[in-house]
Design an enzyme around this catalytic site. Structure first.
Site, PDB file in Angstrom:
ATOM      1  N   HIS A  87       0.715  -1.064   0.015  1.00 24.47           N
ATOM      2  CA  HIS A  87      -0.048   0.028  -0.239  1.00 24.47           C
ATOM      3  C   HIS A  87       1.266   1.260   0.005  1.00 24.47           C
ATOM      4  CE1 HIS A  87      -4.108  -1.927   1.193  1.00 24.47           C
ATOM      5  NE2 HIS A  87      -3.481  -2.805   0.553  1.00 24.47           N
ATOM      6  N   GLU A  89       1.125   4.310   1.423  1.00 25.40           N
ATOM      7  CA  GLU A  89       1.748   4.533   3.218  1.00 25.40           C
ATOM      8  C   GLU A  89       3.103   3.773   3.052  1.00 25.40           C
ATOM      9  OE1 GLU A  89      -3.026   4.951   3.042  1.00 25.40           O
ATOM     10  OE2 GLU A  89      -1.349   4.424   2.176  1.00 25.40           O
ATOM     11  N   LYS A 315      -1.355   1.203  10.961  1.00 23.25           N
ATOM     12  CA  LYS A 315       0.360   1.367  10.955  1.00 23.25           C
ATOM     13  C   LYS A 315       0.760   2.778  11.591  1.00 23.25           C
ATOM     14  CE  LYS A 315       1.141  -2.706   8.205  1.00 23.25           C
ATOM     15  NZ  LYS A 315       1.896  -3.240   7.083  1.00 23.25           N
ATOM     16  N   LYS A 483      16.209  -6.541  15.967  1.00 21.06           N
ATOM     17  CA  LYS A 483      15.266  -5.428  16.738  1.00 21.06           C
ATOM     18  C   LYS A 483      15.023  -5.598  18.107  1.00 21.06           C
ATOM     19  CE  LYS A 483      11.095  -5.444  14.452  1.00 21.06           C
ATOM     20  NZ  LYS A 483      11.500  -4.479  14.042  1.00 21.06           N
TER      21      LYS A 483
END
Length: 515
Positions: A87, A89, A315, A483
């Site tokens: 997508h 974005e 998100k 992470k």
């Protein structure tokens, strides 16, 4: 310093004039969505004051993305070499990560980074004074932000679940924008054709559709009406009591349902194809405006194969708490980076829905680590419409070319010297052969493993004595190791999940163990 129309015009001009045609929609048949990140650099106040003008700013597009697709769960790769969510974005934000990583690489090498300066802690960097970043999207993000009063036949980024639903009929609107006014204005709160003479329709239980009576004007929920020359949204520019009121939801057995700010009777809302996540409150699927629950986490639809991709509304709400830089780059940053504003192009729009989706539902989060917050991001809408929008395509569709369809490709561009352009389809580089799938040649430059490799280059380029403490004397090998080592970020994410997003779908751990 800038207006919404200026930001959107800059992004659309960049798309139209500085990118090749590869990956763009086929004329007369395909449409797509556009998103971008714009760097704003304020001119020093003394310079503006000396000229007697308002403070000026330079504006530069640093990342841009198009796309409408995402892949199903079965196509996700344990090697991190497939782009799961395409997508616009998400594509724009991942391109922005490439840009940030490149700028940090310049900084640690002692070269001239245009955006970073040393922070207070060893190995940490912060933005130079006067810099900020604005996020643009050509359409309201799929998911919660797209559940708004239905004013016309404008389609949402995610296809509606059901095509035939009761709608409000709007007075015809001109396709032109710029100085033209919409049919709804502040002086005419309901300047739409609300002469709804249809008989109440029956739902599955045999009861009639309940018409929701609401309080203020519908103008916030339609194409925004602005006085000529006024380019500031009501929620930001009106301090006289007309500013956006905080969204209120009623609660039923199905959970929160839509609370609208309008003086008219609304029979229906724009539907989103993004479905509520398992384990959370579900849509009541009642007739008309009670079809959806609002404020819920949603997953994007896939063709046959279920996806694990959360909606763009979800998100973006997460970015508004954890920052848009992600976990890896948090190792090098003094604090999270937040977009200063989110600008939406000309489309069906609701300030109330946007604020609910991106800000309000996270506002109660507490005990965030130092530096993290629920950002009070500025929300505005422009009257400039993206040239490849679905609405404009519907007006100019060439039936001889087949039915209207979303473009299957996604374009990523960012302001880096090495391969700034990246065009993908189905999660891999567009045009690769089946034989090449799974090889480095087929990877998107913004897939997980490529961004991880760029981060590893950043770490390798940092002098040992300048390494951030979070990366020193630790046996970090995999993507997940790095992470997880961003402790402050992980603490903030845990607080957000536990207090607001308990049903957030997390990627299976085996998909994060690549090196």
């Amino acid at each position: 310093m800038w207006s919404a129309d200026e930001i959107v015009s800059l992004c659309c001009e960049h798309y139209s004039t500085k990118l090749p045609r590869k990956g763009m929609p086929e004329s007369g048949r395909e449409w797509t969505l556009l998103a971008a990140v714009v760097k704003i650099k304020a001119v020093p106040e003394e310079d503006s004051a000396s000229s007697g003008e308002k403070q000026k700013a330079s504006k530069e597009v640093v990342a841009l993305g198009t796309g409408t697709k995402c892949i199903g769960q079965s196509k996700m790769s344990k090697n991190g070499d497939v782009l799961n969510d395409s997508h616009a974005e998400v594509v724009a934000r991942r391109g922005f990560l490439r840009y940030l990583c490149y700028q940090l690489l310049l900084a640690v090498r002692g070269e001239d980074s245009s955006i970073f300066t040393p922070g207070a802690e060893k190995g940490k960097w912060r933005l130079k004074p006067g810099l900020s970043f604005v996020f643009f999207t050509s359409h309201t993000p799929c998911g919660d932000a797209s559940i708004i009063p239905m004013m016309d036949r404008e389609d949402q980024p995610c296809q509606p679940i059901r095509a035939e639903e009761p709608r409000l009929t709007a007075a015809p609107s001109t396709p032109r924008h710029g100085n033209d006014k919409d049919h709804m204005s502040e002086s005419e709160p309901v300047a739409m054709d609300l002469r709804l003479k249809r008989k109440p329709e029956e739902n599955n239980a045999g009861s009639s559709i309940k018409r929701i009576k609401t309080e203020n004007s519908l103008s916030r929920s339609s194409f925004r009406a602005k006085e000529k020359g006024n380019r500031v949204s009501e929620s930001q520019g009106d301090s006289s009591g007309q500013a956006l009121q905080k969204e209120e939801a009623t609660t039923s057995e199905q959970g929160p349902v839509l609370s609208l700010t309008a003086q008219a009777e609304v029979l229906d809302v724009h539907r989103t194809g993004a479905k509520c996540v398992p384990g959370g409150r579900q849509d009541p699927h009642q007739a008309g405006a009670q079809y959806h629950s609002v404020g819920q986490l949603r997953v994007k639809p896939g063709r046959g194969d279920r996806t694990l991709s959360l909606s763009c509304s979800d998100k973006m709400a997460r970015w508004n708490v954890l920052g848009c830089q992600g976990a890896l780059l948090m190792h090098y940053l003094q604090g999270p980076l937040y977009f200063s504003a989110v600008i939406t192009g000309r489309c069906p729009y609701s300030d109330e829905a946007m604020r609910r989706a991106l800000i309000s539902r996270c506002s109660a989060v507490e005990s965030l680590p130092p530096g993290f917050t629920v950002s009070s991001v500025e929300l505005q809408q422009s009257q400039v419409e993206f040239i490849h929008s679905r609405r404009l395509l519907d007006e100019n569709h060439d039936p001889s070319k087949g039915k209207v369809t979303p473009c299957g490709a996604a374009i990523s561009w960012c302001a880096v010297p090495d391969q700034p352009l990246d065009v993908t389809a189905n999660g891999s580089k567009q045009g690769v052969t089946k034989k090449a799938l799974g090889t480095p040649q087929a990877r998107s430059r913004i897939c997980k493993v490529e961004l991880f490799l760029q981060f590893r280059e950043l770490v390798a380029s940092t002098l040992e004595e300048q390494l951030p403490d979070s990366l020193r004397e630790k046996d970090l090998k995999t993507y997940w190791d790095f992470k997880r080592a961003a402790v402050g970020y992980q603490q903030a994410w845990q607080a957000l999940r536990q207090q607001v997003f308990e049903a957030w779908i997390r990627s299976p751990r085996e998909l994060l163990q690549f090196e």
